[in-house]
Design a protein around this motif. Structure first.
Motif, PDB file in Angstrom:
ATOM      1  N   GLU A  63       0.812  -1.220   0.000  1.00  0.00           N
ATOM      2  CA  GLU A  63       0.000   0.000   0.000  1.00  0.00           C
ATOM      3  C   GLU A  63       0.847   1.272   0.000  1.00  0.00           C
ATOM      4  O   GLU A  63       0.433   2.307  -0.515  1.00  0.00           O
ATOM      5  CB  GLU A  63      -0.924   0.004   1.224  1.00  0.00           C
ATOM      6  CG  GLU A  63      -1.934   1.139   1.227  1.00  0.00           C
ATOM      7  CD  GLU A  63      -2.866   1.089   2.411  1.00  0.00           C
ATOM      8  OE1 GLU A  63      -3.836   1.873   2.439  1.00  0.00           O
ATOM      9  OE2 GLU A  63      -2.632   0.257   3.312  1.00  0.00           O
ATOM     10  N   THR A  71      -7.783   3.438  -4.881  1.00  0.00           N
ATOM     11  CA  THR A  71      -8.962   2.751  -4.361  1.00  0.00           C
ATOM     12  C   THR A  71     -10.201   3.560  -4.714  1.00  0.00           C
ATOM     13  O   THR A  71     -10.314   4.715  -4.289  1.00  0.00           O
ATOM     14  CB  THR A  71      -8.877   2.586  -2.842  1.00  0.00           C
ATOM     15  OG1 THR A  71      -7.675   1.877  -2.506  1.00  0.00           O
ATOM     16  CG2 THR A  71     -10.082   1.829  -2.300  1.00  0.00           C
ATOM     17  N   GLY A  73     -13.505   5.390  -4.506  1.00  0.00           N
ATOM     18  CA  GLY A  73     -14.169   5.855  -3.298  1.00  0.00           C
ATOM     19  C   GLY A  73     -14.593   7.294  -3.423  1.00  0.00           C
ATOM     20  O   GLY A  73     -14.792   7.811  -4.536  1.00  0.00           O
ATOM     21  N   ASP A 121      -0.671   5.440   2.603  1.00  0.00           N
ATOM     22  CA  ASP A 121      -0.300   5.043   1.246  1.00  0.00           C
ATOM     23  C   ASP A 121       0.985   5.714   0.772  1.00  0.00           C
ATOM     24  O   ASP A 121       1.213   5.838  -0.430  1.00  0.00           O
ATOM     25  CB  ASP A 121      -1.445   5.343   0.272  1.00  0.00           C
ATOM     26  CG  ASP A 121      -1.780   6.834   0.190  1.00  0.00           C
ATOM     27  OD1 ASP A 121      -1.249   7.609   1.013  1.00  0.00           O
ATOM     28  OD2 ASP A 121      -2.563   7.210  -0.701  1.00  0.00           O
ATOM     29  N   PRO A 256      -7.404   1.118 -11.042  1.00  0.00           N
ATOM     30  CA  PRO A 256      -8.189   0.896  -9.818  1.00  0.00           C
ATOM     31  C   PRO A 256      -7.792  -0.394  -9.112  1.00  0.00           C
ATOM     32  O   PRO A 256      -7.466  -1.400  -9.762  1.00  0.00           O
ATOM     33  CB  PRO A 256      -9.630   0.827 -10.339  1.00  0.00           C
ATOM     34  CG  PRO A 256      -9.494   0.377 -11.754  1.00  0.00           C
ATOM     35  CD  PRO A 256      -8.212   0.971 -12.266  1.00  0.00           C
ATOM     36  N   LEU A 257      -7.806  -0.350  -7.795  1.00  0.00           N
ATOM     37  CA  LEU A 257      -7.557  -1.553  -7.013  1.00  0.00           C
ATOM     38  C   LEU A 257      -8.604  -2.603  -7.370  1.00  0.00           C
ATOM     39  O   LEU A 257      -9.792  -2.314  -7.458  1.00  0.00           O
ATOM     40  CB  LEU A 257      -7.640  -1.214  -5.523  1.00  0.00           C
ATOM     41  CG  LEU A 257      -7.270  -2.327  -4.546  1.00  0.00           C
ATOM     42  CD1 LEU A 257      -5.798  -2.690  -4.683  1.00  0.00           C
ATOM     43  CD2 LEU A 257      -7.565  -1.885  -3.116  1.00  0.00           C
ATOM     44  N   GLY A 258      -8.156  -3.830  -7.606  1.00  0.00           N
ATOM     45  CA  GLY A 258      -9.064  -4.886  -8.038  1.00  0.00           C
ATOM     46  C   GLY A 258      -8.934  -5.212  -9.511  1.00  0.00           C
ATOM     47  O   GLY A 258      -9.470  -6.222  -9.973  1.00  0.00           O
TER      48      GLY A 258
END
Length: 275
Positions: A63, A71, A73, A121, A256-258
């Motif tokens: 991170e 992330t 959001g 981060d 993006p995360l994921g």
């Protein structure tokens, strides 16, 4: 005369990088001395560069060190993209320069600045802790003062042509910032020792001291540049594309995360020492 100096910026950084890992000079004192001199000429204190780079090796792809990953959001994508492109297109080197200027402030203010910038981060908190060691801080502040004096003198001597020097410094910052994360962009998370090995023409590979073999470097960070190619070939590490396309691929923007690219298994030869 300024243009060639700008174009060899990444080679210059690679030379400093050798010192950061203690392999620029066989004598530790000589390695430190030459590293500090190069840092002053480069425009960023050596201890700041060394601390930041060694933390990169310690936290790569977690991170605290995954600069292109965000992330989804409440923070708007426009803000995320603006911050990403700013860093990519010169902001990284600007942060290094600004980190030198911070060293000239009183220590209580430096600590307040570090606390204000530290987040989960980034590595600011860990870097600030490293720089607070007495001998390290003394070198950090001394080199920052030398940088400020040297560049003030340079701009004074350029006089009405100071804009040329400013453009040259901006060009150097652009090239250094562009290359920094190209070996990690879109690579799996949680793989601290994983990085891409990228093919480069022999002249370019020589200019940047085999920095394009970054995956092999992450496996053996203490290996000098002139032994890195031999190690890469002997270990049978893969080549993960070409250098210039990998640099340009970063212009696609933050990830993006994921995203599936961040979850893929690393290529053979990455993430662990070759057996």
């Amino acid at each position: 005369m300024l243009l060639p100096w700008v174009l060899v910026a990444n080679g210059w950084w690679a030379l400093i990088h050798e010192s950061l890992h203690g392999v620029l000079h066989p004598d530790p004192g000589g390695n430190l001395r030459w590293g500090r001199i190069q840092g002053v000429l480069f425009g960023a204190p050596y201890e700041l560069l060394r601390g930041g780079h060694l933390l990169h090796h310690a936290f790569s792809r977690d991170e605290r060190d995954r600069t292109e990953v965000f992330t989804p959001g409440p923070r708007g994508q426009a803000a995320v993209r603006l911050a990403y492109y700013f860093r990519l297109l010169g902001g990284l080197h600007l942060f290094e320069v600004a980190g030198g200027l911070v060293a000239l402030l009183p220590r209580p203010i430096i600590r307040r600045v570090a606390r204000a910038l530290a987040r989960d981060d980034n590595v600011v908190e860990a870097l600030a802790a490293r720089l607070q060691a007495p001998d390290t801080f003394r070198r950090y502040r001394t080199d920052a003062a030398a940088i400020a004096l040297l560049h003030a003198l340079a701009f004074a001597l350029y006089g009405a042509h100071a804009w040329m020097l400013l453009l040259a410094l901006a060009g150097r910052g652009l090239l250094v910032s562009l290359l920094d994360n190209a070996f990690h962009y879109g690579t799996p998370l949680g793989q601290r020792r994983h990085a891409r090995n990228l093919a480069a023409p022999p002249v370019l590979g020589g200019l940047i001291l085999n920095f394009n073999l970054h995956g092999s470097h992450h496996l053996r960070p203490g290996l000098p540049w002139w032994r890195l190619g031999e190690f890469h070939c002997a270990a049978g590490h893969p080549v993960d594309g070409a250098l210039v396309p990998a640099v340009l691929a970063q212009l696609a923007g933050p990830i993006p995360l994921g995203d599936s690219r961040l979850q893929a298994a690393p290529s053979p030869g990455h993430g662990a020492k070759p057996g």
